[in-house]
Design a protein around this motif. Sequence first.
Motif, mmCIF file in Angstrom:
data_model
loop_
_atom_site.group_PDB
_atom_site.id
_atom_site.type_symbol
_atom_site.label_atom_id
_atom_site.label_comp_id
_atom_site.label_asym_id
_atom_site.label_seq_id
_atom_site.Cartn_x
_atom_site.Cartn_y
_atom_site.Cartn_z
ATOM 1 N N ILE A 157 0.827 -1.211 0.000
ATOM 2 C CA ILE A 157 0.000 0.000 0.000
ATOM 3 C C ILE A 157 0.861 1.260 0.000
ATOM 4 N N VAL A 158 1.844 1.314 0.900
ATOM 5 C CA VAL A 158 2.649 2.527 1.050
ATOM 6 C C VAL A 158 3.559 2.752 -0.146
ATOM 7 N N LYS A 159 4.171 1.688 -0.642
ATOM 8 C CA LYS A 159 5.069 1.851 -1.778
ATOM 9 C C LYS A 159 4.294 2.321 -3.015
ATOM 10 N N ALA A 160 3.102 1.771 -3.227
ATOM 11 C CA ALA A 160 2.282 2.232 -4.346
ATOM 12 C C ALA A 160 1.907 3.701 -4.172
ATOM 13 N N SER B 93 1.242 2.403 9.564
ATOM 14 C CA SER B 93 1.307 0.941 9.563
ATOM 15 C C SER B 93 2.736 0.418 9.529
ATOM 16 N N GLY B 94 3.666 1.181 8.953
ATOM 17 C CA GLY B 94 5.050 0.720 8.889
ATOM 18 C C GLY B 94 5.668 0.524 10.256
ATOM 19 N N VAL C 140 -4.200 7.281 3.473
ATOM 20 C CA VAL C 140 -5.261 7.164 4.479
ATOM 21 C C VAL C 140 -5.432 5.711 4.915
ATOM 22 N N VAL C 141 -5.340 4.784 3.958
ATOM 23 C CA VAL C 141 -5.420 3.362 4.292
ATOM 24 C C VAL C 141 -4.276 2.965 5.224
#
Length: 528
Positions: free
Chosen positions: A334-337, A386-387, A492-493
């Motif tokens: 999610i974060v990388k995208a 989340s990381g 946001v996710v």
Amino acid sequence: MTGAMLPLLVAVPLVAAAVLVLLARRTRSTLVVLTAVLALGLAGAVATVVASADGGTLAHGVGLWPVGIAIPFAADMLTALMLTATMLLTLTCTAFAIASGFARRRYFAPLVLVLTAGVNGALLTADLFNLFVFIEVMLLPSYALFILAAPGKARLRRIAGARMYVLVNLLTSTVFLAGVAFVYGVAGTVNLAELAGAAASSDAVAVAMAICLFALSIKAAVFPVHGWLTQAYPATSPAMTAMFSGLHTKVAIYAIYRIYAVVFEGDSRFLWIGVVAFTVTMIVGVLGAVGEKSPRAILTFNMVSGIGYILMGVALFGVAGLAAGIFYLIHHMIVKASLFLSTGAIEVRYGTGSLDRLGGLARREPLIAVAFFAAALSLAGIPPFSGFVGKLGLVLASVSEGQLVAAGVMVLASLVTLMSMLKIWSNAFWGKPQAPDGSSPAPHPWPLERGAHAHHEASTVLSPVQHPEDATHHERSRISLPLALPAVFLVVVSLALGLGAEFLLGLSETAAQGLVDTSGYVEAVLNS
């Protein structure tokens, strides 16, 4: 959701792709169908999560042939989480492609649907040979998407990157197929359920499976076979870099998790190899990122480092380590995208991805600046994103398993990751603008991608008679809201997963327990 419905996650995108080939010239209609099919697939993936919440496994043998002949599809919690994450990212990256104009290229929609079918099939299959087939189904449209309608010098850059991408994947697929043939030769089957525990009790099967795992490690970009990723991914379009980052390497990572859990049953004899390889992968990735000069190149090297974190969950084989690795896997996708989409929006609108040609974006593009900064903090493992939860879980699992060096490297790599993110921030967002107010944007490397919003870009080219305050207003509105929203949505996710980490951690623990004890998965496949 029932086991008999699992093949629909592959069949529906394939059928829709065939229909869209006939409608290739009707861009609006194809994009509507593409979005609807992806949304339907996301709903089906979420239904699979719900069906697997009790730790059970859905399974179905396509064609109702006996085990060993039928194409076995199976979905436990790990599969369901991966299906949900990949469908969410594909849908989000498609929204970005539509906003940037890249989706207007002919055959974009059917190619994405074939890619989706291949990814879903690779995640669902419980058979090594069919895993090979679905990976190839996934790769074939990717080759076309890599260089799709790129003009001039951009096309040459994409072809050079695509050449590396194609050569490495063809070689890797050949190695993987040789490994599958070796497995069949020594075990008489390539069905994962029938191979359960075989590598732990037979050295011949272990060697054969090691060949398969080596091929998957290349596809996952594990050191020392990671170089192809850092050369290929920055060469394609921003939309495709973001989409590929959440699909290709992650399917290989999923397969490594699945194969080592089922066929090796977490055999502790070989775990030290993973600890060493994945620790070095983390180090090489972050060090490579520090030396790069473009946002996409920096993010690609950080992607290599993140792969080391994710696969460390396998090397720490146990419920705590696997759960942390699975959580970090979903987070990283999610974060990388999101990071690729935010920097991609800058590339599309400002015509460059070079740090020395950007500056002052925090003032001109506050929404993208916030999205990038938040995602960068999450990637570095800063709370409350989340990381932080994923990295903390991996560090604690490493300490509990006595892998203190690996734990120390994780912390150090996080600090260097933060440094590389600050490099992008200080040059692109916090630095001084490289062009004076009133100048036109630099020549665009992907000119067709702005076709959908040509009227918007035209409004940002300032005329000599405009006043400074008008220039400031126009500079702030260069990146359109539809182009910025996909990156913002994924941030946001990530924040939601960090603040409500207990929910995903619970699902990750369920998935980890299914990997530690594979009896339910094996029984479901054998009885399908």
